[in-house]
Design an enzyme around this catalytic site. Structure first.
Site, PDB file in Angstrom:
ATOM      1  N   ASP A   8      15.576  18.099 -37.640  1.00 20.52           N
ATOM      2  CA  ASP A   8      14.711  18.993 -36.871  1.00 20.52           C
ATOM      3  C   ASP A   8      15.601  19.812 -35.937  1.00 20.52           C
ATOM      4  OD1 ASP A   8      15.282  17.469 -34.609  1.00 20.52           O
ATOM      5  OD2 ASP A   8      13.190  16.996 -34.144  1.00 20.52           O
ATOM      6  N   HIS A   9      14.967  20.588 -35.054  1.00 18.99           N
ATOM      7  CA  HIS A   9      15.729  21.454 -34.144  1.00 18.99           C
ATOM      8  C   HIS A   9      16.601  20.653 -33.184  1.00 18.99           C
ATOM      9  CE1 HIS A   9      11.927  20.263 -32.437  1.00 18.99           C
ATOM     10  NE2 HIS A   9      12.424  20.442 -31.233  1.00 18.99           N
ATOM     11  N   CYS A  65      17.544  14.082 -35.611  1.00 18.51           N
ATOM     12  CA  CYS A  65      16.576  14.689 -34.684  1.00 18.51           C
ATOM     13  C   CYS A  65      17.172  14.560 -33.283  1.00 18.51           C
ATOM     14  CB  CYS A  65      15.190  14.075 -34.826  1.00 18.51           C
ATOM     15  SG  CYS A  65      14.989  12.381 -34.246  1.00 18.51           S
ATOM     16  N   GLY A  66      16.376  14.735 -32.244  1.00 21.75           N
ATOM     17  CA  GLY A  66      16.935  14.706 -30.896  1.00 21.75           C
ATOM     18  C   GLY A  66      17.560  13.366 -30.561  1.00 21.75           C
ATOM     19  N   THR A  67      16.834  12.304 -30.859  1.00 24.09           N
ATOM     20  CA  THR A  67      17.321  10.952 -30.581  1.00 24.09           C
ATOM     21  C   THR A  67      17.713  10.193 -31.840  1.00 24.09           C
ATOM     22  OG1 THR A  67      15.076  10.101 -30.744  1.00 24.09           O
ATOM     23  CG2 THR A  67      15.862  10.723 -28.531  1.00 24.09           C
ATOM     24  N   GLY A  68      17.180  10.608 -32.972  1.00 24.54           N
ATOM     25  CA  GLY A  68      17.326   9.838 -34.215  1.00 24.54           C
ATOM     26  C   GLY A  68      16.206   8.829 -34.390  1.00 24.54           C
ATOM     27  N   ILE A  69      15.394   8.672 -33.347  1.00 26.42           N
ATOM     28  CA  ILE A  69      14.350   7.625 -33.382  1.00 26.42           C
ATOM     29  C   ILE A  69      13.160   8.065 -34.225  1.00 26.42           C
ATOM     30  CG2 ILE A  69      12.724   6.273 -32.007  1.00 26.42           C
ATOM     31  CD1 ILE A  69      14.747   6.477 -29.677  1.00 26.42           C
ATOM     32  N   GLY A  70      12.575   9.198 -33.869  1.00 27.28           N
ATOM     33  CA  GLY A  70      11.357   9.625 -34.567  1.00 27.28           C
ATOM     34  C   GLY A  70      11.576   9.826 -36.054  1.00 27.28           C
ATOM     35  N   HIS A  98      25.586  -4.781 -44.227  1.00 27.23           N
ATOM     36  CA  HIS A  98      24.607  -5.871 -44.150  1.00 27.23           C
ATOM     37  C   HIS A  98      23.199  -5.458 -44.561  1.00 27.23           C
ATOM     38  CE1 HIS A  98      26.931  -8.740 -41.201  1.00 27.23           C
ATOM     39  NE2 HIS A  98      27.663  -8.340 -42.236  1.00 27.23           N
ATOM     40  N   ARG A 132      24.297 -13.259 -49.173  1.00 22.93           N
ATOM     41  CA  ARG A 132      23.168 -13.625 -48.305  1.00 22.93           C
ATOM     42  C   ARG A 132      22.456 -12.389 -47.758  1.00 22.93           C
ATOM     43  NH1 ARG A 132      27.716 -13.999 -45.194  1.00 22.93           N
ATOM     44  NH2 ARG A 132      27.620 -13.329 -43.029  1.00 22.93           N
ATOM     45  N   HIS A 133      23.199 -11.287 -47.664  1.00 22.64           N
ATOM     46  CA  HIS A 133      22.574 -10.061 -47.153  1.00 22.64           C
ATOM     47  C   HIS A 133      21.614  -9.468 -48.186  1.00 22.64           C
ATOM     48  CE1 HIS A 133      25.175 -10.392 -43.753  1.00 22.64           C
ATOM     49  NE2 HIS A 133      26.233 -10.452 -44.550  1.00 22.64           N
TER      50      HIS A 133
HETATM   51  C1  RB5 Z   1      11.834  16.960 -30.475  1.00 24.90           C
HETATM   52  O1  RB5 Z   1      11.692  17.510 -29.209  1.00 24.90           O
HETATM   53  C2  RB5 Z   1      12.169  15.476 -30.369  1.00 24.90           C
HETATM   54  O2  RB5 Z   1      11.046  14.762 -29.992  1.00 24.90           O
HETATM   55  C3  RB5 Z   1      12.712  14.967 -31.677  1.00 24.90           C
HETATM   56  O3  RB5 Z   1      13.855  15.686 -32.023  1.00 24.90           O
HETATM   57  C4  RB5 Z   1      13.129  13.521 -31.717  1.00 24.90           C
HETATM   58  O4  RB5 Z   1      13.976  13.221 -30.635  1.00 24.90           O
HETATM   59  C5  RB5 Z   1      12.062  12.538 -31.853  1.00 24.90           C
HETATM   60  O5  RB5 Z   1      12.291  11.322 -31.969  1.00 24.90           O
END
Ligand code: RB5
Length: 148
Positions: A8-9, A65-70, A98, A132-133
């Site tokens: 994403d951006h 993405c911004g954090t990689g989380i979403g 692993h 095992r993995h």
């Molecule tokens: C976009 O603003 C941001 O929410 C997205 O890049 C990401 O960090 C979500 O997890």
């Protein structure tokens, strides 16, 4: 080996480093976008890359993405995907060794391009340890059967 890339951006600042890492290993890539800094929705790019990897059209993926989380949460909704959100070199290695992760996720607002280059190279060159993995990864994949 062909790698699917999606961003994403918020992650696009890492894309060039990821492409350089892939090319430095003699691998190819397919870029599923986004291609600019305009605000977009990360699940759309997670879906494109994760579906391509799950269908076997591409060997592995890198999502940004911004954090990689979403984008990692979204990718892991696709059956067959093990997407690892990574913020350090050791985790990049373990995700492959692993967890047999098939997608690497990183965040453009927390990881530098230099680190993204290193993590991508580690992730793509570390073999799965098996043993095992493999038993544990099989147990992860069986959890998909609980869906729906
Ligand atoms: C976009 O603003 C941001 O929410 C997205 O890049 C990401 O960090 C979500 O997890």
């Amino acid at each position: 080996m062909t790698i699917a890339i999606g961003s994403d951006h918020g992650g696009i600042v890492l894309k060039e480093a990821v492409i350089r890492a892939i090319e430095s290993l003699g691998m190819k890539y397919v870029d599923y976008g986004t291609f600019g800094t305009e605000s977009v929705d990360y699940p759309d790019y997670a879906e494109k890359v994760a579906s391509a990897v799950a269908r076997g059209e591409q060997d592995k993926g890198v999502l940004l993405c911004g954090t990689g989380i979403g984008i990692s949460i979204a990718a892991n909704k696709i059956n067959g995907i093990r997407c690892a959100h990574v913020t350090d070199a050791f985790s990049a290695k373990m995700a492959a060794e692993h967890n047999d992760a098939n997608i690497l996720a990183m965040g453009g607002r927390i990881t530098s391009p230099a680190d993204a280059y290193e993590f991508t190279r580690i992730f793509l060159t570390t073999p799965f340890a098996g043993g095992r993995h493999a038993t544990r990864v099989d147990k992860i994949m069986r959890l998909e059967k609980l869906n729906g």
